[in-house]
Design an enzyme around this catalytic site. Sequence first.
Site, PDB file in Angstrom:
ATOM      1  N   PRO A   1       0.033  -8.371   8.036  1.00 47.16           N
ATOM      2  CA  PRO A   1       1.071  -8.740   6.772  1.00 47.16           C
ATOM      3  C   PRO A   1       1.077  -9.436   6.077  1.00 47.16           C
ATOM      4  O   PRO A   1       1.477  -9.050   5.119  1.00 47.16           O
ATOM      5  CB  PRO A   1       1.833  -9.543   8.476  1.00 47.16           C
ATOM      6  CG  PRO A   1       1.059  -9.674   9.426  1.00 47.16           C
ATOM      7  CD  PRO A   1      -0.579  -9.458   9.223  1.00 47.16           C
TER       8      PRO A   1
ATOM      9  N   GLU B   1      -4.368 -13.789  16.310  1.00 39.40           N
ATOM     10  CA  GLU B   1      -3.850 -15.092  15.013  1.00 39.40           C
ATOM     11  C   GLU B   1      -4.864 -14.210  13.628  1.00 39.40           C
ATOM     12  O   GLU B   1      -3.844 -14.240  13.147  1.00 39.40           O
ATOM     13  CB  GLU B   1      -3.980 -16.177  14.821  1.00 39.40           C
ATOM     14  CG  GLU B   1      -3.193 -17.059  16.113  1.00 39.40           C
ATOM     15  CD  GLU B   1      -1.683 -16.228  16.860  1.00 39.40           C
ATOM     16  OE1 GLU B   1      -2.225 -15.161  17.717  1.00 39.40           O
ATOM     17  OE2 GLU B   1      -1.302 -16.319  16.142  1.00 39.40           O
TER      18      GLU B   1
ATOM     19  N   ARG C   1      -0.332  14.593   7.508  1.00 40.23           N
ATOM     20  CA  ARG C   1       0.526  14.613   6.898  1.00 40.23           C
ATOM     21  C   ARG C   1      -0.362  15.665   5.544  1.00 40.23           C
ATOM     22  O   ARG C   1       0.258  16.701   5.139  1.00 40.23           O
ATOM     23  CB  ARG C   1       1.622  14.638   7.088  1.00 40.23           C
ATOM     24  CG  ARG C   1       2.304  13.504   6.666  1.00 40.23           C
ATOM     25  CD  ARG C   1       3.008  13.246   7.369  1.00 40.23           C
ATOM     26  NE  ARG C   1       4.650  14.104   7.246  1.00 40.23           N
ATOM     27  CZ  ARG C   1       4.612  14.401   7.160  1.00 40.23           C
ATOM     28  NH1 ARG C   1       5.128  13.920   5.254  1.00 40.23           N
ATOM     29  NH2 ARG C   1       5.946  15.802   6.641  1.00 40.23           N
TER      30      ARG C   1
ATOM     31  N   ASP D   1       9.278  15.725   1.072  1.00 38.60           N
ATOM     32  CA  ASP D   1       9.737  15.000   1.875  1.00 38.60           C
ATOM     33  C   ASP D   1      10.136  13.600   0.927  1.00 38.60           C
ATOM     34  O   ASP D   1      10.346  13.739   0.097  1.00 38.60           O
ATOM     35  CB  ASP D   1       8.694  14.193   2.396  1.00 38.60           C
ATOM     36  CG  ASP D   1       8.010  14.864   3.526  1.00 38.60           C
ATOM     37  OD1 ASP D   1       8.947  15.483   4.652  1.00 38.60           O
ATOM     38  OD2 ASP D   1       7.236  14.586   3.595  1.00 38.60           O
TER      39      ASP D   1
HETATM   40  N1  ADE Z   1      -1.297  -6.295  11.744  1.00 41.36           N
HETATM   41  C1  ADE Z   1       0.332  -7.394  12.305  1.00 41.36           C
HETATM   42  N2  ADE Z   1       1.553  -6.687  11.081  1.00 41.36           N
HETATM   43  C2  ADE Z   1       0.598  -6.092  10.203  1.00 41.36           C
HETATM   44  C3  ADE Z   1       2.090  -5.497   9.688  1.00 41.36           C
HETATM   45  N3  ADE Z   1       3.303  -5.592   9.014  1.00 41.36           N
HETATM   46  N4  ADE Z   1       1.160  -4.672   8.331  1.00 41.36           N
HETATM   47  C4  ADE Z   1      -0.032  -4.229   8.956  1.00 41.36           C
HETATM   48  N5  ADE Z   1      -0.794  -4.617   9.852  1.00 41.36           N
HETATM   49  C5  ADE Z   1      -0.463  -5.265  10.812  1.00 41.36           C
END
Ligand code: ADE
Length: 257
Positions: free
Chosen positions: A89, A116, A154, A169
């Site tokens: 994230p 984590e 794709r 798309d």
């Molecule tokens: N791992 C945990 N959350 C994630 C996300 N939002 N994007 C990519 N990998 C992740």
Amino acid sequence: MRVDVVSLFPEFVAQVAGHGVVGRAQERGLLSIHGWNPRDFATGNYRRVDERPFGGGPGMVMLIDPLRDCIQAAREADPAPATVIYLSPQGERLTQAKVRELAGRDRVILLCGRYEGVDERLVAAEVDEELSIGDYVLSGGELAAAVLIDAVARLQAGALNDSESAAQDSFEPADDAGSLLLDCPHFTRPVEHELGTVPAVLMSGNHADIARWRRQQALGRTWLRRPDLVDPSTLSKADRQLLDAFLAESASDPSST
Ligand code: ADE
């Protein structure tokens, strides 16, 4: 294109990648996906792949050595150089432009973290890029890797049966100006249904009218749903007129959008 996936659950990614367009791309030899499990590179009786974090706190952190040896084995499985992408994230947001760029590469190694996270020294030493699929937290990188693989597969030449469909798309530049628009709505049989009637223009057989209607819908939807994607000052005069007409109609009949 070759994709190596480093994950404690490589069979999960293989499952997702075995179906639909991705499965077909693999069958057609356009894409090959290889799973690597860091547990196979762990040592000791318990084959540990994670430990408690220094400094305390919840959760577990993935150990450097099993991951490093696993990534190294993946690298050596093919002579082509690979970039290592860590799904997290904290990464740069994955966009269709980024997907297009990745789809043109020969090889990537996707690193899926669990728990984590991953020891930061491993990230600093081995990871070339960090990518996020959105501002939410998944319990591991596997779903994100599956999303990336699907989006990239794709775009491989020959992966889709109708060569046109990827270009139309949502998020693909719809014109030379490169504007990014959401897709227009789609309809199929029957024409009359208790849930509604298919817009007449789509049955008119007039390809210019149909193209104009689809462009108008794409502009209007994007304006209403993702105003951040449309800068009115960059629209052509024709697009501006289409959008104005769309907005006038949706104001008089809100159910039309
Ligand atoms: N791992 C945990 N959350 C994630 C996300 N939002 N994007 C990519 N990998 C992740």
